[in-house]
Design a protein around this motif. Structure first.
Motif, PDB file in Angstrom:
ATOM      1  N   PRO A  41       0.997  -1.151   0.087  1.00 32.42           N
ATOM      2  CA  PRO A  41       0.024   0.055   0.051  1.00 32.42           C
ATOM      3  C   PRO A  41       1.001   1.367  -0.072  1.00 32.42           C
ATOM      4  CG  PRO A  41      -0.834  -1.644   1.481  1.00 32.42           C
ATOM      5  CD  PRO A  41       0.710  -1.994   0.901  1.00 32.42           C
ATOM      6  N   ALA A  42       0.305   2.414  -0.543  1.00 34.94           N
ATOM      7  CA  ALA A  42       1.263   3.648  -0.406  1.00 34.94           C
ATOM      8  C   ALA A  42       1.528   4.161   0.867  1.00 34.94           C
ATOM      9  CB  ALA A  42      -0.014   4.804  -1.235  1.00 34.94           C
ATOM     10  N   GLY A  43       2.881   4.714   0.898  1.00 34.75           N
ATOM     11  CA  GLY A  43       3.219   4.872   2.009  1.00 34.75           C
ATOM     12  C   GLY A  43       3.930   3.515   3.065  1.00 34.75           C
ATOM     13  N   ILE A  44       3.996   2.451   2.658  1.00 32.60           N
ATOM     14  CA  ILE A  44       4.439   1.226   3.463  1.00 32.60           C
ATOM     15  C   ILE A  44       5.736   0.690   2.642  1.00 32.60           C
ATOM     16  CG2 ILE A  44       3.833  -0.920   4.214  1.00 32.60           C
ATOM     17  CD1 ILE A  44       2.311   1.129   5.696  1.00 32.60           C
ATOM     18  N   SER A  45       6.752   0.871   3.397  1.00 30.96           N
ATOM     19  CA  SER A  45       8.246   0.297   2.885  1.00 30.96           C
ATOM     20  C   SER A  45       8.337  -1.277   3.059  1.00 30.96           C
ATOM     21  CB  SER A  45       9.151   1.229   3.719  1.00 30.96           C
ATOM     22  OG  SER A  45       9.096   2.596   3.156  1.00 30.96           O
ATOM     23  N   GLY A  46       7.763  -1.697   4.272  1.00 25.97           N
ATOM     24  CA  GLY A  46       7.937  -3.049   4.396  1.00 25.97           C
ATOM     25  C   GLY A  46       7.053  -3.656   5.552  1.00 25.97           C
ATOM     26  N   GLU A  47       7.209  -4.728   5.832  1.00 27.34           N
ATOM     27  CA  GLU A  47       6.492  -5.595   6.728  1.00 27.34           C
ATOM     28  C   GLU A  47       7.029  -6.850   7.112  1.00 27.34           C
ATOM     29  OE1 GLU A  47       2.559  -5.782   5.104  1.00 27.34           O
ATOM     30  OE2 GLU A  47       2.938  -7.673   4.001  1.00 27.34           O
ATOM     31  N   ILE A  48       6.869  -7.497   8.339  1.00 27.30           N
ATOM     32  CA  ILE A  48       7.255  -8.669   8.483  1.00 27.30           C
ATOM     33  C   ILE A  48       6.006  -9.445   9.160  1.00 27.30           C
ATOM     34  CG2 ILE A  48       8.177  -8.080  10.691  1.00 27.30           C
ATOM     35  CD1 ILE A  48      10.298 -10.452  10.485  1.00 27.30           C
ATOM     36  N   ARG A  49       5.912 -10.598   8.669  1.00 27.54           N
ATOM     37  CA  ARG A  49       4.535 -11.362   9.170  1.00 27.54           C
ATOM     38  C   ARG A  49       4.813 -12.746   9.597  1.00 27.54           C
ATOM     39  NH1 ARG A  49       0.906  -8.087   9.389  1.00 27.54           N
ATOM     40  NH2 ARG A  49       0.563  -6.365   8.048  1.00 27.54           N
ATOM     41  N   PRO A  50       4.115 -13.567  10.090  1.00 26.95           N
ATOM     42  CA  PRO A  50       4.232 -14.812  10.446  1.00 26.95           C
ATOM     43  C   PRO A  50       3.587 -15.581   9.003  1.00 26.95           C
ATOM     44  CG  PRO A  50       3.144 -14.137  12.194  1.00 26.95           C
ATOM     45  CD  PRO A  50       3.297 -12.806  11.353  1.00 26.95           C
ATOM     46  N   SER A  51       4.200 -16.476   8.652  1.00 31.30           N
ATOM     47  CA  SER A  51       3.827 -17.266   7.361  1.00 31.30           C
ATOM     48  C   SER A  51       4.216 -18.713   7.394  1.00 31.30           C
ATOM     49  CB  SER A  51       4.447 -16.466   6.112  1.00 31.30           C
ATOM     50  OG  SER A  51       4.012 -17.135   4.834  1.00 31.30           O
TER      51      SER A  51
END
Length: 159
Positions: A41-51
């Protein structure tokens, strides 16, 4: 910040720091984390999530290479420092703000800088570089695979 990590984590990071730019993929793989470039999404550089019993880092494919590398290091830092607080996931905006506290974000930024731009390596590369400050800054940013802005901040920290 690296010195606060358990020895086995420090060893993984040190092995990846043997070459410049630091091999972030090696660090992620060693900890069982997959890394994917994605449209976020606009303005989001990164994320970490369980997978699937592990963790997954997504970086914004539209960001520059240096920005993506810092984002991966920042998300790895969340994993190493704040794994118990990730919950269903943490997304970081362009200023590396998330649902975690400002203190946690600052810790992740410091560890990301330590991973990507080891103090002694930066000092040595700066000492060997030539030209104007701007030319040296560009050389170092390219050498470490980071943005000029990140390198400028790091130079202030290591001098």
């Amino acid at each position: 910040m690296i010195d606060q990590l358990p020895p086995h984590q420090r060893e993984v990071i040190a092995a990846a720091q043997a070459a410049q730019p630091v091999r972030l993929g090696d660090i992620a793989r060693a900890f069982g984390i997959s890394v994917k470039a994605s449209t976020l999404p606009a303005g989001i550089s990164g994320e970490i999530r369980p997978s699937g019993g592990a963790f997954e880092i997504k970086v914004n494919r539209h960001d520059s290479r240096g920005r993506q590398r810092f984002t991966v290091a920042h998300e790895l830092a969340h994993f190493l420092l704040h794994r118990d607080q990730i919950g269903s996931g943490v997304s970081d905006d362009a200023l590396y703000r998330s649902s975690l506290s400002d203190a946690r974000e600052a810790e992740a930024n410091r560890l990301a800088a330590d991973i990507l731009m080891p103090r002694e390596s930066v000092r040595a590369a700066f000492a060997e570089s030539v030209g104007s400050f701007e030319e040296r800054l560009q050389f170092l940013a390219d050498h470490f695979g980071v943005s000029e802005a990140a390198m400028a901040i790091r130079l202030e920290q290591v001098s």
